[in-house]
Scaffold this active site. Structure first.
Site, PDB file in Angstrom:
ATOM      1  N   HIS A  49     -39.697  87.013 -39.884  1.00  0.00           N
ATOM      2  CA  HIS A  49     -38.334  87.138 -40.399  1.00  0.00           C
ATOM      3  C   HIS A  49     -37.465  87.953 -39.454  1.00  0.00           C
ATOM      4  O   HIS A  49     -36.361  87.545 -39.081  1.00  0.00           O
ATOM      5  CB  HIS A  49     -38.389  87.793 -41.780  1.00  0.00           C
TER       6      HIS A  49
ATOM      7  N   SER B 184     -34.798  65.490 -37.985  1.00  0.00           N
ATOM      8  CA  SER B 184     -34.792  66.699 -37.169  1.00  0.00           C
ATOM      9  C   SER B 184     -36.157  67.348 -37.335  1.00  0.00           C
ATOM     10  O   SER B 184     -36.594  67.607 -38.458  1.00  0.00           O
ATOM     11  CB  SER B 184     -33.670  67.636 -37.629  1.00  0.00           C
TER      12      SER B 184
ATOM     13  N   GLY C 146     -56.859  89.868  -5.586  1.00  0.00           N
ATOM     14  CA  GLY C 146     -57.862  90.932  -5.619  1.00  0.00           C
ATOM     15  C   GLY C 146     -59.279  90.468  -5.862  1.00  0.00           C
ATOM     16  O   GLY C 146     -60.198  91.276  -5.967  1.00  0.00           O
TER      17      GLY C 146
ATOM     18  N   MET D  75     -61.116  88.311  -3.923  1.00  0.00           N
ATOM     19  CA  MET D  75     -61.968  88.082  -2.752  1.00  0.00           C
ATOM     20  C   MET D  75     -61.698  89.139  -1.694  1.00  0.00           C
ATOM     21  O   MET D  75     -60.869  90.024  -1.860  1.00  0.00           O
ATOM     22  CB  MET D  75     -61.734  86.672  -2.235  1.00  0.00           C
TER      23      MET D  75
ATOM     24  N   GLY E 298     -38.605  70.074 -37.751  1.00  0.00           N
ATOM     25  CA  GLY E 298     -38.701  71.495 -38.088  1.00  0.00           C
ATOM     26  C   GLY E 298     -40.001  71.978 -37.482  1.00  0.00           C
ATOM     27  O   GLY E 298     -41.023  72.014 -38.147  1.00  0.00           O
TER      28      GLY E 298
ATOM     29  N   CYS F 269     -35.043  71.443 -34.503  1.00  0.00           N
ATOM     30  CA  CYS F 269     -34.274  72.624 -34.871  1.00  0.00           C
ATOM     31  C   CYS F 269     -35.169  73.823 -35.131  1.00  0.00           C
ATOM     32  O   CYS F 269     -34.748  74.797 -35.726  1.00  0.00           O
ATOM     33  CB  CYS F 269     -33.397  72.338 -36.093  1.00  0.00           C
TER      34      CYS F 269
ATOM     35  N   ARG G 133     -28.782  71.997 -43.836  1.00  0.00           N
ATOM     36  CA  ARG G 133     -30.046  71.810 -44.545  1.00  0.00           C
ATOM     37  C   ARG G 133     -29.896  72.310 -45.972  1.00  0.00           C
ATOM     38  O   ARG G 133     -29.506  73.463 -46.188  1.00  0.00           O
ATOM     39  CB  ARG G 133     -31.157  72.590 -43.845  1.00  0.00           C
TER      40      ARG G 133
ATOM     41  N   ASN H 147     -41.218  74.780 -36.442  1.00  0.00           N
ATOM     42  CA  ASN H 147     -41.931  75.981 -36.911  1.00  0.00           C
ATOM     43  C   ASN H 147     -42.911  75.595 -38.008  1.00  0.00           C
ATOM     44  O   ASN H 147     -44.096  75.901 -37.946  1.00  0.00           O
ATOM     45  CB  ASN H 147     -40.962  77.014 -37.503  1.00  0.00           C
ATOM     46  N   ASP H 148     -42.379  74.938 -39.025  1.00  0.00           N
ATOM     47  CA  ASP H 148     -43.250  74.553 -40.136  1.00  0.00           C
ATOM     48  C   ASP H 148     -44.266  73.514 -39.690  1.00  0.00           C
ATOM     49  O   ASP H 148     -45.417  73.561 -40.094  1.00  0.00           O
ATOM     50  CB  ASP H 148     -42.421  74.017 -41.313  1.00  0.00           C
TER      51      ASP H 148
ATOM     52  N   LYS I  98     -52.471  81.609   2.110  1.00  0.00           N
ATOM     53  CA  LYS I  98     -52.102  82.582   3.129  1.00  0.00           C
ATOM     54  C   LYS I  98     -52.080  81.924   4.511  1.00  0.00           C
ATOM     55  O   LYS I  98     -51.128  82.082   5.270  1.00  0.00           O
ATOM     56  CB  LYS I  98     -53.145  83.718   3.093  1.00  0.00           C
TER      57      LYS I  98
ATOM     58  N   GLU J  72     -41.166  68.132 -40.928  1.00  0.00           N
ATOM     59  CA  GLU J  72     -41.814  69.433 -40.751  1.00  0.00           C
ATOM     60  C   GLU J  72     -43.147  69.488 -41.493  1.00  0.00           C
ATOM     61  O   GLU J  72     -43.896  70.440 -41.359  1.00  0.00           O
ATOM     62  CB  GLU J  72     -40.899  70.553 -41.245  1.00  0.00           C
TER      63      GLU J  72
ATOM     64  N   ARG K 117     -28.664  76.897 -42.200  1.00  0.00           N
ATOM     65  CA  ARG K 117     -29.609  77.201 -43.286  1.00  0.00           C
ATOM     66  C   ARG K 117     -28.856  77.742 -44.479  1.00  0.00           C
ATOM     67  O   ARG K 117     -28.407  78.886 -44.474  1.00  0.00           O
ATOM     68  CB  ARG K 117     -30.625  78.248 -42.807  1.00  0.00           C
TER      69      ARG K 117
ATOM     70  N   ARG L   8     -42.692  85.860   1.126  1.00  0.00           N
ATOM     71  CA  ARG L   8     -42.893  85.113  -0.117  1.00  0.00           C
ATOM     72  C   ARG L   8     -41.596  85.171  -0.925  1.00  0.00           C
ATOM     73  O   ARG L   8     -40.748  86.048  -0.681  1.00  0.00           O
ATOM     74  CB  ARG L   8     -44.050  85.702  -0.930  1.00  0.00           C
TER      75      ARG L   8
ATOM     76  N   ARG M  61     -59.465  87.803   6.883  1.00  0.00           N
ATOM     77  CA  ARG M  61     -59.049  87.750   5.467  1.00  0.00           C
ATOM     78  C   ARG M  61     -59.499  86.462   4.810  1.00  0.00           C
ATOM     79  O   ARG M  61     -59.592  85.426   5.453  1.00  0.00           O
ATOM     80  CB  ARG M  61     -57.510  87.777   5.371  1.00  0.00           C
TER      81      ARG M  61
ATOM     82  N   TYR N 126     -31.244  65.651 -29.201  1.00  0.00           N
ATOM     83  CA  TYR N 126     -30.782  67.018 -28.970  1.00  0.00           C
ATOM     84  C   TYR N 126     -31.867  68.015 -29.336  1.00  0.00           C
ATOM     85  O   TYR N 126     -32.797  67.688 -30.073  1.00  0.00           O
ATOM     86  CB  TYR N 126     -29.513  67.322 -29.780  1.00  0.00           C
TER      87      TYR N 126
END
Lengths: 996, 996
Positions: B463, B873, B106, B108, B875, B941, B669, B877-878, B27, B854, B570, B341, B97, B961
């Site tokens: 899913h 590539s 909030g 202080m 994977g 991917c 795949r 998620n897995d 501030k 993966e 897929r 701001r 302040r 990529y």
């Protein structure tokens, strides 16, 4: 373009030795070694492997000068034997064998009886004193040459041979008389003439040259190439060719042939053990012409020969520093050793032999340790089938199926397929084999009362396998050929078993037999020898050996087997007893709600402390409300009750284990199992609920109809007849419909209600992938009261023992950690509980907080994790599961067995640590932790702790201990010693899969 | 022991600047910055953070000389304002302040109206021209001082205030008249006297000093400490204290106060946007005394002020290079800027503003890229709720529940809970929201026809989430407060919805509304601006952006959004259409048997080739037998038929995708999904089979009884009456029992049979942990014919396009590899299939074989794996699932949400890559592969390919990529650019969990 081999192409046997395997092949080098140390081997020479490679480099041409060398060496043989190659009167006969630097059993070729021709067969007959064996040798030469050298299908010779036997009314080859053999030799020659367009040469030198080339060629026959590809053996080694004078045991009553072991391979007892057949060749023994004599018979018959045999056996044993399996022939009173090799032996024989050889000074104690396969020693502790009884059972066709040997030992008993019935059958005095598709925690009571377990599904780390190994009961798993039929039978290989039938199972080999097979328990002297050996191992190893034990009984057993601590005490296994299961089920049903209400109160308490003055009053009000809700909640009350109940059980459990271990370390793992493991199966519940619902509904429907019908009939029955008919019909119906009694329906409804509640809970708790689910410290974070209860129980038990003056060393282990923050949250909280418990009891016991490394991320971030833990223990089962993404519950039957069979994987990674993948994570974690603290204690508590190669890997990593199931502790002790001595390799070959 | 702060303790605003945040707090530094560049801020000064730390070091004592400095600077303020602190006639009033270097909203304290006393309140009233606001300022000062400085519970003041309002009949504070305020001031003073035992000082200097100390102290109040611990903020920063002259917007008609944005934060349109309230203070705006005017009203009312405001807004915008959110006050015709701001804005406004600021030369294009939150740009492509309509819906209490926003966009429609009914409702012209507990591949047809999806379970990678993101449909998942009742309703927060009700969902925020909420689609100009921005991004980024696309439609959409290839096609998603599902189910039913028979033949063929001549005949015979068994097997025939059918479909699929991509790379795949994903749910099937069985059985029972009964009655009915009674009874029964028609039963039995077959198959294929199960290349190894079929389809499609003269770039990807041997086995085999296919078609297309990384083990052994693959590539998620051991299907609802809420985890690792754990594996794999080949192509991917921080991490790793769902491609393009420019951090703070 001609080239010669740079060095010497041919070695006389006495010129070689055991250290020349790569040049002379295994067979050639070992024959040379025997010759070198003065063992009477038949004279011979070896053409080097290098020469065979040169042969191929030159486009399958014998290198220059080789033939001259061979001829020269044959002449040396002539001098040594006093016979001449191709001589009509006194012919030299030789064998021509292949022999690669590594064993490739049956892959390459050999030709015997080289040197027998039309010209020499008569002389041979005279030498043998009998025409028949000489003609038979000639017949065999032609047949072998035709097959191996000329590539004529063996079947063509076999057909003719069979016809000859039929004509002669002979059952066995050796029954053919000289005339018949003469005819056969003629016919065989005809086959060769027909197949090659040329007659078989009568010049033994021509045949010898062709035989040498054939032996060389056999290195690159398609079978051999494929075999080397399967096995990852280099194609660049080549094969040696060994040419030896043949000796004959069939030259009269002063000749014979035999096989012996330098010690009894079954019991390990010192002294020759074997058989001898006078006036016979090796093939006659195989053909079973006459019953052989025990080798001891020679002691009186031929004392001098016996003395020579005995002396040579001792010499070979001393030289090779191991019990030997020896083939020998006596030709006219002269002993020839044909082959010697280390003998296969049973586990207990291996132990005894190693101990005794050390006692005799043949081996040092360290060498003796290396003579026993570590993986086998646990079998010494178990009952095992009498070898003869097992062989007989196989001969009788009683082998039902083969599965995966998951826990060693032999057991026979009646088949029971329902774990609930095991106790009754066992109490009636029968031994029981529990046979199931797979087992679950629900079945443990049945496993405990059974003598062995057989499952058709699952692998080495399946529930059945782990539990039985812990209990030291024989178990065979993954026996997929066993099919469970709808009528309650299980069938395999055209045989079937039902409840009540007797079967026998060998938990080491995975064999299942119909009926009884005699078994024997280990004798005290066997155990004493094992203890001697393991004592030596203890003196050598650096790695400590702890055990996985969940009960005081396990703990006692573990110590009896030499465990130096408990590396894994699985608290969830304590919950599976029926009474406790009821408590834990109720706990899980109300826990989430209760825990949330409790958390709300403590959150508000904390918030109140930190609230600005102005907000305090409002907050105090909210806190009061939350407290009131908490206090009045049935869930919270029940939760506390169940926790208190379980705490009582757990305190007793831990007390017993601590006491049994007398101050040795005990690592207690807080609750780890996925929650629904404590609950019945979802699919079964759905079925049961449906069944019950429809029984109630259906019965009610029928009931209503009948009542209404009765009513109608009664009201309309103005005449007796009407009444009678109506009644008769109603009676008929009533008789056929089983009306539910009022009490029945009440019971049914109660059962339904209970099942529905269970189903709701299971549906709520079940997960698509429980192994990756809500388990371990994740439950500790979402329902912290459970871990708190367990820590209270541990500390209370410890304090109680301390009060009694007994030492206690508790290590509390938090499972399934994936992120350091889980420990940052749990550790201070559990520490506070422990401190409070100690303070309340006024006794000070120390304990450590550590974590399991079983999630890959924990290993990858071990530097962070180590800073919040006082020890690590690798949970290598789960770590393997996650690192490979192989479900322990399913992988083996679905694809992993296929992987191992086709050598996609060198071995099952649940049995033996995968050093490249899983091992790399372990190495990363170990290095990171030791970076934080060079003395950071690290162990392993997965199933791998009892696998020799894995133990060796852990030793190399520098772990402090391995923890194995009590029955595998001896295995780990020996393996740890062998690893310290560099006797176990952990390297993985760069192996190829089978490309079929 | 006295110490002083080493440097300057107090800075006038004009002495500071934006670069002094750590010394002056946020501030203070920003107020200084404004003062420095000539923006009219009220005069003031800042006490440094370092001074507050010294205060604590000295045991909460003001450092020597500080007070003198403060007094000196207050005198400077007096000079600047022409007022005097404590002066009765012309009093200076200041605010005190706190202001830390990082935002702690909030946490202080602040005290306003410092300088108002009994002595000065009259002068202030005169200055304000009104007694009421002056008295009110005094009242507020006492209340604030009592609370903040003296720690008196706010409630004590509030109670008195409420009583005063009640007495006066006032609803709002500002309605209290001077008399009442005078009384209140007296009462407040009484509270202080009572609480502290002393009267409130009348010396403003005494109060000021206490206020400064209170501000310092507030740095270490428990709230602030806890907050810093939660946030991982250092405790060593300290707070600055800012003392500024207060300005008053309520001094008459030439005063006022307002809030404005330098551009419209909703649309991004250039020009002031805001509100103004004449003759009022900021708090009056909040209290809603009067309706404020639009800021544009000032243009005519106060043209000079408006010009100043506009100019200042532009100045601030240029200076901060961003749209500003500005608070200002006009005091007697003089403009003061109180705060500025960067403004919060909608996604499309952010894009427009960035593009226009760059157009205006305020920003460079590169800076403009950094002004847009990459994660938000996909929202620009989607319809979104009109802000006012949404605000109104919330106000009307129509917010039903909140879940996880899984796929952005806004949608309204009627609730349908059964995916099978979606089509009918949609075809009747209604928009549909599919509401389910969770979705499975079986439900895809319903998802496709719906306008949005809501599930009560699952997380960002469930899913429903993955499929809807792929389709670009709004989706909210994991909405656990929504409970599905037995009567078909779903309830939350006391409201309920049923099929047919209209709901609206916001897939970005996760909000669900009852009823309609107006939404608008993106306008062409919005899209044009986005394209401009993304065009700049494309010029900057190194990382390529590909898309995950399974259909030609997806592929077109991906290219429209700028994808440069398909990183993940897929193939299993292609099997979910109903007709294909039938084929794949049959394939799975017969595949294992068929594949085994086929394998047996090829094994024997191979063995025959390598067999020794002698065994050939026997082997040939066995081969003939195996061939005959294979040829006559219905399983094998069916297997080939189904494979051929699927190959036909797949060839069409791939043809379409290749064509759409016009020679851009397409990574296909091979089958990855666990096999049972193609099958119905096990529990449901068990239930259905039970139901059908009992329907048939039950009905048959009734049927049989009735027939027998009729028979009996007929036979006994010798009189009419008997017949009549019997008949009446039978009629009665018949009427009440629904007898199954013959046809019904036939249909029932057929249905039962089908279900039983399905159940058998599901029971056979289901796994305890399917994610760790029989999937991906494991199926490729156990049933190689499936992968072979897919490769044939890929190559055939490629050849067909090549024949038409179109370019094709196919990359074939093998999933779930854990060991290099899987590739060693599969690659040559599939290569052979590809070559054969090409040869048969006579066309040469090239393709690559690569693998997904993966499984942790694949990453750990990437050196080996890279030698058998042409690309990688990730994977992710897995890989995240296995590395954390978090089940993607369950973790979020079971514990992961709890982890994120309690900050055990900094963020959900399925949304944003966990760089320390999963990222470490990725780094290991990348380095290993690039060691094998420095140009080894590597992409990602998983879902992370569309997450900005994850994209930045991939950029840093040097991947080639990222591949994201088509709708996230713009996100990835922008994030890749921002990462190239160093505008995104991927560092993880060493954050602490909340220790509640």
């Amino acid at each position: 373009m001609t080239a010669t081999v740079s060095g010497k192409m041919v070695y006389r046997l006495a010129e070689g030795g055991a250290d020349m395997v790569s040049l002379l092949g295994g067979k050639g080098a070992h024959a040379s070694e025997m010759a070198r140390i003065g063992v009477p081997v038949p004279p011979g020479f070896v053409i080097t492997t290098e020469t065979s490679l040169e042969y191929f480099r030159q486009g399958r041409r014998l290198p220059d000068g080789l033939w001259e060398e061979i001829v020269r060496h044959v002449h040396v043989l002539e001098e040594q034997t006093g016979r001449r190659f191709g001589d009509a009167g006194n012919p030299l006969v030789v064998s021509v064998r292949s022999g690669a630097p590594v064993s490739m059993p049956g892959m390459m070729d050999t030709i015997l009886n080289m040197g027998v021709t039309d010209a020499t067969v008569g002389g041979l007959a005279k030498m043998m004193g009998d025409e028949r064996p000489a003609l038979d040798a000639f017949r065999r030469l032609i047949q072998g040459f035709g097959d191996v050298v000329l590539g004529i299908p063996k079947a063509r010779f076999e057909t003719v041979l069979e016809a000859a036997k039929e004509r002669a009314g002979a059952e066995f080859d050796y029954e053919l008389q000289p005339d018949a053999l003469q005819d056969l030799i003629g016919e065989f020659k005809g086959i060769i003439q027909e197949a090659t367009g040329e007659p078989l040469s009568d010049d033994p030198w021509v045949l010898l040259k062709a035989a040498v080339e054939a032996v060389f060629n056999s290195w690159n026959n398609p079978r051999a190439i494929t075999y080397r590809e399967f096995q990852g053996i280099s194609h660049d080694m080549g094969t040696a060719c060994i040419i030896m004078a043949m000796v004959f045991g069939n030259l009269g009553d002063d000749s014979g042939t035999g096989v012996l072991f330098s010690r009894n391979p079954g019991s390990g007892e010192r002294g020759l053990y074997g058989e001898f057949l006078p006036n016979a060749q090796g093939e006659d023994v195989v053909a079973g012409i006459r019953t052989p004599q025990r080798i001891q018979a020679l002691r009186t018959a031929w004392p001098e020969i016996y003395r020579q045999i005995d002396e040579t056996a001792r010499q070979l044993e001393s030289h090779y520093k191991d019990v030997q399996d020896i083939e020998f022939t006596v030709e006219r009173g002269k002993l020839y050793i044909l082959q010697t090799r280390s003998a296969k032996r049973t586990a207990s024989a291996a132990v005894r032999i190693a101990v005794e050889l050390a006692g005799e000074g043949v081996l040092t104690q360290e060498q003796a340790l290396g003579r026993v396969e570590a993986g086998e020693v646990s079998a010494v502790l178990m009952p095992h089938f009498v070898a003869e009884a097992k062989a007989a059972a196989i001969k009788e066709g009683r082998l039902l199926a083969e599965g995966v040997g998951a826990s060693p030992g032999a057991a026979s008993g009646v088949v029971v397929m329902d774990p609930d019935r095991v106790a009754a059958v066992a109490e009636a005095g029968q031994r029981v084999i529990l046979v199931r598709q797979e087992t679950s925690p629900d079945d443990v009571h049945g496993i405990i009362k059974s003598n062995g377990v057989l499952t058709s599904r699952g692998g080495m780390t399946s529930h059945a396998a782990v539990v039985t190994r812990g209990l030291g009961k024989p178990c065979v798993v993954g026996c997929e050929e066993l099919r469970f039929e709808a009528d309650g039978r299980a069938t395999a290989r055209g045989k079937s078993i039902s409840e009540g039938d007797v079967i026998s199972l060998d938990g080491a080999t995975g064999e299942i037999f119909v009926g009884d097979v005699a078994a024997v328990a280990p004798r005290p002297d066997e155990l004493a020898e094992l203890n001697t050996l393991l004592g030596w191992a203890d003196g050598v190893r650096r790695l400590q050996v702890w055990a996985n034990a969940d009960t005081p009984e396990d703990a006692h057993r573990a110590r009896a087997n030499g465990a130096e601590g408990i590396g894994l005490c699985r608290t969830e296994h304590m919950f599976f007893a029926e009474e406790r299961l009821r408590h834990i089920r109720r706990l899980l049903a109300i826990g989430p709600e209760a825990s949330q209400l409790i958390r709300r109160v403590s959150e508000l308490e904390e918030a109140l402390e930190n609230a600005p003055a102005s907000e305090r009053e409002a907050m105090r009000h909210r806190l009061e409300e939350a407290k009131a809700r908490c206090d009045s909640s049935e869930a919270v009350q029940g939760f506390h009750t169940e926790l208190a109940e379980l705490e009582r059980f757990q305190t007793e459990d831990f007390y017993g284990i601590f006491k049994a271990m007398e101050g040795l370390p005990v690592v207690i793992r807080l609750l780890d199992a996925p929650l629904h493991e404590f609950l019945p199966d979802y699919g079964e519940l759905v079925q049961e609920v449906g069944e019950l619902t429809r029984r109630i509904e259906g019965d009610n429907r029928v009931d209503a109809w009948l009542n209404k019908g009765r009513d109608l009939v009664n009201r309309s029955a103005s005449e007796l007849e009407k009444l009678a008919v109506g009644k008769r019909m109603m009676d008929w119906l009533s008789e056929r419909v089983s009306l539910p009694q009022q009490e029945d329906e009440v019971a049914l409804r109660a059962e339904l209600e209970e099942k529905e509640r269970a189903l709701e809970l299971v549906a709520h708790l079940r997960e698509s992938n429980p192994m990756l689910g809500h388990r371990g410290c994740r439950v500790g974070l979402t329902m912290p009261e459970i871990y708190e209860m367990q820590v209270r129980a541990i500390v209370t038990a410890g304090c109680r023992l301390a009060e009694e003056g007994s030492p206690v060393r508790a290590e509390i282990m938090i499972p399934i950690v994936s992120h350091v923050n889980e420990l940052k949250w749990l550790r201070p909280r559990l520490r506070a509980v422990a401190s409070k418990t100690r303070e309340a009891l006024g006794i000070y016991v120390t304990y450590l907080f550590g974590t399991m490394i079983e999630v890959p991320r924990a290993a990858l971030t071990a530097d962070e994790v180590a800073s919040e833990a006082e020890f690590f223990s690798f949970g290598s089962n789960d770590l393997t599961q996650m690192t490979f993404a192989f479900s322990r519950d399913d992988a083996e039957s679905k694809f992993l067995n296929h992987y191992v069979e086709t050598e996609i994987l060198p071995r099952n990674p649940f049995n033996t640590l995968d050093t490249r993948g899983v091992g790399r994570l372990m190495r990363m974690a170990t290095e990171a932790a030791r970076e934080v603290d060079p003395d950071f204690p690290i162990g392993i508590c997965g199933e791998h702790g009892g696998d020799p190669r894995s133990v060796a890997f852990c030793n190399q990593l520098g772990l402090n201990y391995v923890s194995a199931s009590p029955f595998r502790v001896p295995v780990a002790r020996l393996a740890a010693a062998q690893s310290a001595l560099g006797q176990i390799t952990t390297e993985e070959g760069s192996q190829q899969p089978r490309l079929l």
